[in-house]
Design a protein around this motif. Sequence first.
Motif, mmCIF file in Angstrom:
data_model
loop_
_atom_site.group_PDB
_atom_site.id
_atom_site.type_symbol
_atom_site.label_atom_id
_atom_site.label_comp_id
_atom_site.label_asym_id
_atom_site.label_seq_id
_atom_site.Cartn_x
_atom_site.Cartn_y
_atom_site.Cartn_z
ATOM 1 N N GLY A 174 -14.120 0.776 -18.188
ATOM 2 C CA GLY A 174 -13.867 1.961 -17.370
ATOM 3 C C GLY A 174 -14.951 2.332 -16.396
ATOM 4 O O GLY A 174 -14.685 3.086 -15.452
ATOM 5 N N LEU A 175 -16.174 1.848 -16.565
ATOM 6 C CA LEU A 175 -17.223 2.182 -15.612
ATOM 7 C C LEU A 175 -17.044 1.377 -14.326
ATOM 8 O O LEU A 175 -16.612 0.226 -14.352
ATOM 9 C CB LEU A 175 -18.607 1.894 -16.198
ATOM 10 N N CYS A 176 -17.412 1.993 -13.196
ATOM 11 C CA CYS A 176 -17.310 1.300 -11.912
ATOM 12 C C CYS A 176 -18.461 1.753 -11.019
ATOM 13 O O CYS A 176 -19.172 2.716 -11.319
ATOM 14 C CB CYS A 176 -15.957 1.569 -11.242
ATOM 15 N N VAL A 177 -18.635 1.052 -9.915
ATOM 16 C CA VAL A 177 -19.688 1.339 -8.941
ATOM 17 C C VAL A 177 -19.058 1.419 -7.560
ATOM 18 O O VAL A 177 -18.321 0.511 -7.151
ATOM 19 C CB VAL A 177 -20.784 0.252 -8.973
ATOM 20 N N PHE A 178 -19.348 2.492 -6.833
ATOM 21 C CA PHE A 178 -18.899 2.640 -5.456
ATOM 22 C C PHE A 178 -19.911 1.967 -4.518
ATOM 23 O O PHE A 178 -21.123 2.183 -4.645
ATOM 24 C CB PHE A 178 -18.800 4.114 -5.062
ATOM 25 N N ARG A 189 -22.985 -8.690 -7.130
ATOM 26 C CA ARG A 189 -23.448 -9.629 -8.153
ATOM 27 C C ARG A 189 -24.026 -8.868 -9.347
ATOM 28 O O ARG A 189 -23.789 -9.233 -10.505
ATOM 29 C CB ARG A 189 -24.501 -10.566 -7.552
ATOM 30 N N SER A 190 -24.771 -7.802 -9.082
ATOM 31 C CA SER A 190 -25.347 -7.010 -10.167
ATOM 32 C C SER A 190 -24.272 -6.359 -11.015
ATOM 33 O O SER A 190 -24.384 -6.298 -12.245
ATOM 34 C CB SER A 190 -26.282 -5.937 -9.588
ATOM 35 N N VAL A 191 -23.235 -5.842 -10.359
ATOM 36 C CA VAL A 191 -22.134 -5.222 -11.095
ATOM 37 C C VAL A 191 -21.523 -6.223 -12.069
ATOM 38 O O VAL A 191 -21.246 -5.897 -13.234
ATOM 39 C CB VAL A 191 -21.076 -4.678 -10.114
ATOM 40 N N ALA A 192 -21.332 -7.453 -11.621
ATOM 41 C CA ALA A 192 -20.778 -8.482 -12.497
ATOM 42 C C ALA A 192 -21.757 -8.837 -13.613
ATOM 43 O O ALA A 192 -21.372 -8.982 -14.778
ATOM 44 C CB ALA A 192 -20.422 -9.721 -11.682
ATOM 45 N N ALA A 201 -16.674 -3.175 -8.777
ATOM 46 C CA ALA A 201 -17.320 -2.771 -7.532
ATOM 47 C C ALA A 201 -16.219 -2.250 -6.596
ATOM 48 O O ALA A 201 -15.474 -3.020 -5.990
ATOM 49 C CB ALA A 201 -18.062 -3.940 -6.895
ATOM 50 N N ILE A 202 -16.093 -0.938 -6.532
ATOM 51 C CA ILE A 202 -15.005 -0.301 -5.770
ATOM 52 C C ILE A 202 -15.433 -0.122 -4.317
ATOM 53 O O ILE A 202 -16.412 0.576 -4.030
ATOM 54 C CB ILE A 202 -14.650 1.068 -6.375
ATOM 55 N N PRO A 203 -14.725 -0.751 -3.365
ATOM 56 C CA PRO A 203 -15.131 -0.628 -1.961
ATOM 57 C C PRO A 203 -14.844 0.767 -1.416
ATOM 58 O O PRO A 203 -13.759 1.320 -1.605
ATOM 59 C CB PRO A 203 -14.280 -1.689 -1.252
ATOM 60 N N ARG A 230 -14.460 5.536 -14.386
ATOM 61 C CA ARG A 230 -15.530 6.522 -14.275
ATOM 62 C C ARG A 230 -16.650 5.923 -13.426
ATOM 63 O O ARG A 230 -17.250 4.921 -13.806
ATOM 64 C CB ARG A 230 -16.053 6.894 -15.658
ATOM 65 N N PRO A 231 -16.963 6.523 -12.265
ATOM 66 C CA PRO A 231 -18.007 5.957 -11.410
ATOM 67 C C PRO A 231 -19.389 6.114 -12.024
ATOM 68 O O PRO A 231 -19.807 7.213 -12.380
ATOM 69 C CB PRO A 231 -17.882 6.755 -10.111
ATOM 70 N N MET A 232 -20.069 5.001 -12.157
ATOM 71 C CA MET A 232 -21.413 4.968 -12.721
ATOM 72 C C MET A 232 -22.475 5.227 -11.663
ATOM 73 O O MET A 232 -23.506 5.829 -11.921
ATOM 74 C CB MET A 232 -21.632 3.595 -13.359
#
Length: 482
Positions: A174-178, A189-192, A201-203, A230-232
């Motif tokens: 559930g965590l994501c990064v904008f 790459r870091s998100v992965a 990695a949400i554009p 949930r944006p981290m």
Amino acid sequence: MGHEWDPSEYERAASLAVTAVAAYVGESQAGDGPAVSRAPVAELLEELDLRRLLRDGGMDLEGFEPWLKALLRHTTRLHHPGELAHQVASPDVPAALADLLHGAANQPTSIYEMGAATAATEAAVVEWMAERVGWDGRAGGVLTHGGSLANLTGLLAARAAAAPDAWRDGMAPGLCVFAPPSAHYSVKRSVAMLGLGERAAIPLEVDELERILPERLDATLERVRADGLRPMALVAAACATSTGLHDDLETIGRFCREHGIWFHVDAAHGASALLSPRHRGHLRGLEQADSVVWDAHKMLRTSSVCAAILLRDAGRLEAAFQQQAAYLFYDDGGTEGGPGPDLLSRQFECTKAPLGLKIFLNLAWRGERGLGEYVGAQYDKAARFFELIEAREGFECLCRPESNILCFRYGRDSARQVELRERLLADGRFHLSSTEVDGERWLRMAVMAPATDEATIESLLDEIERLDARTQGGLHDPAGQA
């Protein structure tokens, strides 16, 4: 033969090397020789006698000097006025001296007892950087071997804030990064690598110049929450690698504060503009960030690699790494009660070069004012080059530059830009990169070398016209129509 260091051998060899390198830099600054060299690897293996020397050895002082000169002939000359391709520093003298010292003293700074003076130097440099960002005494960070590692470390700290048990238990879904689509590749790459998965990695929505649209952030947040995410963290650029443009840090920072989202600013290239009174306004709002990346090996004129990950709350960095190794980590470790800090609890590296020494010597030698004047001069040159290019028939720029990065093209055909760059590379006198913005290909320059001037750019444009005429045989008109 013995294995002890021979001071006289070092002195003689270093003297030969310093003389050769000084001549090489002098020739490069004068524009002698090519800016870039791309000899085939097979040719270099033979000319430099690499395979035989690796296996048999036998190099001595007599053979070292011609070998070194041959090596330097095949380098990309970062002090050359025609070297415009990448965001890699034209190193200054003090930073080069730091590398010379490191080559002999070899002081790893991760464990205080292994390099107290250089560890103290790093601590002073990090403190100075955090102050320039605009943070108080709670701030801190570490120097790392490159901005990619710094981005990974910053996002690891963001993960620790959002999911404190992830180090031990693994990632809950559930965590994501904008991040904008144009973010440096190391962000995705870091998100992965952090276990979120690349799709986390949400554009973010961007304008035609690939800058984040702050007014669309609420809609993006609402959409991902509806999807159960949930944006981290949110990643913004100051400045973007491709265009040299800056996101609206003030507005984005307020959004992150309002919604409890970690604000990470990749200012690897642009943070050095904090030293330029004329240009630091582009970084307004940087102090709202939770973490900031600042590369010294770009605009602070240090040799590669030397970057910083800085945090508004240094304790967050400690929380990012939760690990013990009995042969290195001690209950009474250097952070508290000892003579100085061990850095192992806040960084990836175990053995780490004395990176702070390069930054320190450049600042100690040139001063904040001197480095700020360099940054301002390169930014101002890009603005002047924008005018020169816009005034030349058939050429156009993507936009007015906000840094020393400038995108332009000759005609409007994307394939034409790629072909022109390849022709320039083959010739070697000018070295450009290229990028794609909103689906269109542009030539791209990063004005790094102090020797680059208006005459350089006029000659570059002349060469592009000449190469295009020869390549296209007059089939393209200046507007780029076949």
